[in-house]
Design an enzyme around this catalytic site. Structure first.
Site, PDB file in Angstrom:
ATOM      1  CG  HIS A  90      52.632  29.654  24.310  1.00  0.00           C
ATOM      2  ND1 HIS A  90      51.536  30.476  24.249  1.00  0.00           N
ATOM      3  CD2 HIS A  90      53.624  30.399  24.845  1.00  0.00           C
ATOM      4  CE1 HIS A  90      51.845  31.658  24.743  1.00  0.00           C
ATOM      5  NE2 HIS A  90      53.103  31.650  25.117  1.00  0.00           N
ATOM      6  CD  GLU A 146      59.809  38.016  18.857  1.00  0.00           C
ATOM      7  OE1 GLU A 146      59.381  39.070  18.313  1.00  0.00           O
ATOM      8  OE2 GLU A 146      59.447  37.657  19.991  1.00  0.00           O
TER       9      GLU A 146
END
Lengths: 336, 327
Positions: free
Chosen positions: B128, B59
């Protein structure tokens, strides 16, 4: 000044270029010393410089095309930005945090170089984040079909950061035109390299990313230049990245707030002072009849005068307008 | 005009912007394959591998490479697969993208868009489901958008891509396929930094964003029908810069403010909204500025019963409306 057309050793450098390299190294040294002196005089709150690392800086930057190639330095790279085109005045304005300083106008700490016209990319103090940016500029060059090269500099300390890994991996996957330069000065502030890595030469890591890594004597400016020349040429030919580890030594404390006597012996520093890259290059040039004692002294005088003039200019330049602290958060300057 | 869900609207915005401007690229994990939510479906075929780029699982590199590329004439849309995975890139977003213009005294700009699906309500568990808007809304130099409708998603994403500064574009994943609403086929933009009154009312102001918009609208219908309370619902749409005027105008009218957000109560973005109302609309208030948010537990537990217990929903919001209206 000198008449030979090419340097001994076949690097393709002219005598004038060799003298210019020496000049830039001496200028970098003198600016670093001046900024530290201004700190001790209470005029500069903080100094971070790179005395001792001039060969690694000048030798690598000298292989680039200034204004065309992308330059992503770290906070010791006075020698790099001088080669690319920043002036003593630029650097003293920045050290003294004057409003007209091109790097940051007094916003960033000294030695956080930035110069959009010269494609010198602004950096943070967080180590290794800039390595990824150089991969990004190189990625854009490749996507756009431009024959630009990106070069990024960092210390041995930065090789421990995740960003270093992520950047080199990304560059390897896409075969990007980027050159990674590790100025291995053997310490991450006080932590010796042996406590940072389990390998003798950190350049071996390049193999794990699928491109060449080389270790070079970082105090030999011509050896450094030779490696950089080859790496830049490779990159420009579309053959991908290179990792250059330039083994060198920081002759001064980490910053003006550091006391290096707490973590390394004076004998060690003295030992490395004898390998001073500037003295070494001067001796080389003298040996090859490219420099005599008078020319050396004249050059030192010229450097001193330029740094004096830059200091005087910068000290007399206005401070930033305090209200300018609210500007440039966003492009439209609306603020929040 | 066609009916689209939000993920299709997001996709259309990217496709149209890539068509309009050859400098725009998309990069991220699995984007060439269409992405885990299918938001980049078809972009590889439309624009080729040089403009729809799969990255390694890294990321910080996704954002950092986007930053570098943006300095060199490229306009990147970086996808972070889930907002929960954005934290490894936080340094690049906060220390670099958001600060580049400021620290270079306006010398450099960083025109990147970072897209990330966020929010709970899909049994995503603690990794999530997170809401990250308050963390990034705190950062000067970064714009933060939170969308929850197809129309807003398309118009605001286009604005984000065209913005000269970094924009964190948060798409509520529970809202991705919640509705199929009309979205114009033609090009349009919605300015970043403008809230919208999604429902007019006179008794109480609900200030919200993201999935809570839909819950707030339902709650407003309920209290109207059952209690005769007229609730106004404001969708902030942009967290930073914040549209204070729309918030204050509504509270000055109703005299009561209920701030509804999905994130944990403490230090959530609604706390900033509440502080602004308390300070700048004090003379108009006819009750305590009140917040409905999730309790301070990691958002959100996986089991349906646990998740439901933790998250605000229309019933909880309706209950808070009744209490505040009766104050």
């Amino acid at each position: 000044m000198v008449s030979v057309r090419e340097s001994p050793g076949g690097l393709g450098l002219t005598g004038d270029q060799l003298m210019d390299m020496l000049y830039k190294m001496m200028l970098a040294r003198a600016i670093g010393q001046r900024v530290r002196m201004l700190n001790r005089m209470g005029k500069v709150p903080f100094a971070v410089t790179g005395e001792g690392q001039e060969a690694a800086q000048v030798g690598t930057a000298y292989a680039l095309a200034p204004g065309k190639d992308w330059v992503v330095p770290y906070y010791r790279d006075i020698g790099v930005v001088l080669v690319i085109g920043q002036t003593p005045r630029d650097l003293l304005l920045e050290a003294l945090a004057r409003g007209e300083s091109v790097s940051s106008g007094g916003r960033n700490m000294p030695s956080h170089f930035s110069d959009p016209k010269l494609r010198i990319v602004s950096g943070a103090a967080v180590v290794a984040t800039q390595i990824v940016h150089a991969v990004g500029t190189a990625f854009a060059s490749k996507l756009r079909g431009l024959d630009e090269v990106s070069m990024v500099w960092f210390g041995d300390g930065a090789t421990s950061e995740g960003d270093c890994h992520e950047a080199m991996n990304f560059a390897g996957i896409h075969g990007l035109p980027v050159v990674f330069v590790c100025e291995h000065n053997q310490y991450a502030i006080s932590v010796p390299w042996t406590k940072q890595m389990a390998v003798e030469n950190v350049s071996v890591r390049a193999q794990g990313y699928g491109f060449p890594g080389v270790t070079v004597d970082g105090n030999d400016v011509l050896a450094v230049y030779g490696s950089a020349r080859e790496a830049v040429d490779r990159a420009r030919r579309g053959e991908g990245p290179t990792f250059i580890e330039a083994k060198t030594y920081r002759l001064v404390p980490h910053t003006s707030d550091d006391d290096d006597r707490r973590y390394r012996s004076r004998e060690e520093v003295e030992k490395w002072a004898k390998k001073d890259p500037i003295i070494r290059f001067q001796a080389y040039l003298q040996e090859h009849g490219l420099l005599d004692a008078k020319e050396r002294d004249d050059l030192a005088m010229k450097v001193a005068e330029e740094v004096d003039a830059a200091t005087e200019y910068a000290e007399n330049a206005p401070l930033p307008d305090p209200e300018s602290a609210l500007k440039h958060v966003f492009a439209e300057e609306k603020g929040r | 005009m066609a009916e689209k869900n939000m993920v299709e609207a997001v996709r259309d915005a990217m496709s149209e912007e890539m068509e309009r401007d050859p400098r725009v690229i998309v990069l991220g994990e699995d984007v060439a394959n269409g992405g885990v939510f299918r938001a980049t479906q078809g972009l590889l075929d439309e624009f080729g591998p040089d403009r729809c780029i799969d990255t390694p699982l890294a990321e910080s590199a996704i954002v950092g490479v986007a930053i570098g590329a943006s300095l060199n004439g490229v306009i990147p849309i970086a996808e972070i697969q889930f907002a929960d995975f954005i934290h490894p890139a936080m340094d690049q977003i906060v220390s670099e993208a958001a600060r580049l213009r400021y620290r270079s005294n306006g010398g450099w700009g960083c025109p990147i868009t970072i897209r990330a699906p966020y929010g709970a309500g899909i049994h995503g568990g603690p990794y999530h489901s997170q809401s990250v808007e308050a963390i990034y809304g705190h950062v000067p130099g970064l714009k933060v958008v939170c969308v929850a409708t197809p129309y807003d998603a398309k118009g605001l994403l286009k604005s984000a891509i065209r913005d000269p500064d970094p924009v964190l574009f948060l798409e509520h994943k529970r809202a991705y396929r919640l509705h199929r609403w009309d979205v114009p086929d033609e090009d349009y933009t919605i300015p970043i930094g403008e809230a919208e009154v999604k429902r007019d009312g006179k008794d109480i102001s609900l200030i919200t964003y993201g999935m809570m918009l839909h819950h707030a609208l339902k709650a407003a219908e309920t209290v109207e029908a059952e209690d005769g309370i007229s609730a106004e619902v404001i969708d902030l749409r942009t967290i930073s810069p914040l549209d204070k005027e729309t918030i204050l105008k509504s509270v000055e009218k109703t005299g009561k403010a209920l701030v509804v957000y999905e994130d944990n109560l403490t230090g959530g973005f609604g706390a900033e909204v509440a502080a602004i109302i308390a300070q700048e609309a004090f003379d108009f208030l006819d009750g305590p500025v009140t917040r409905v948010a999730s309790p301070d537990v990691p958002i959100a537990p996986y089991a349906g019963v646990l998740e439901e217990y933790v998250l605000p929903n229309p019933a909880k919001i309706a209950s808070a409306i009744r209490d505040l209206a009766a104050y």
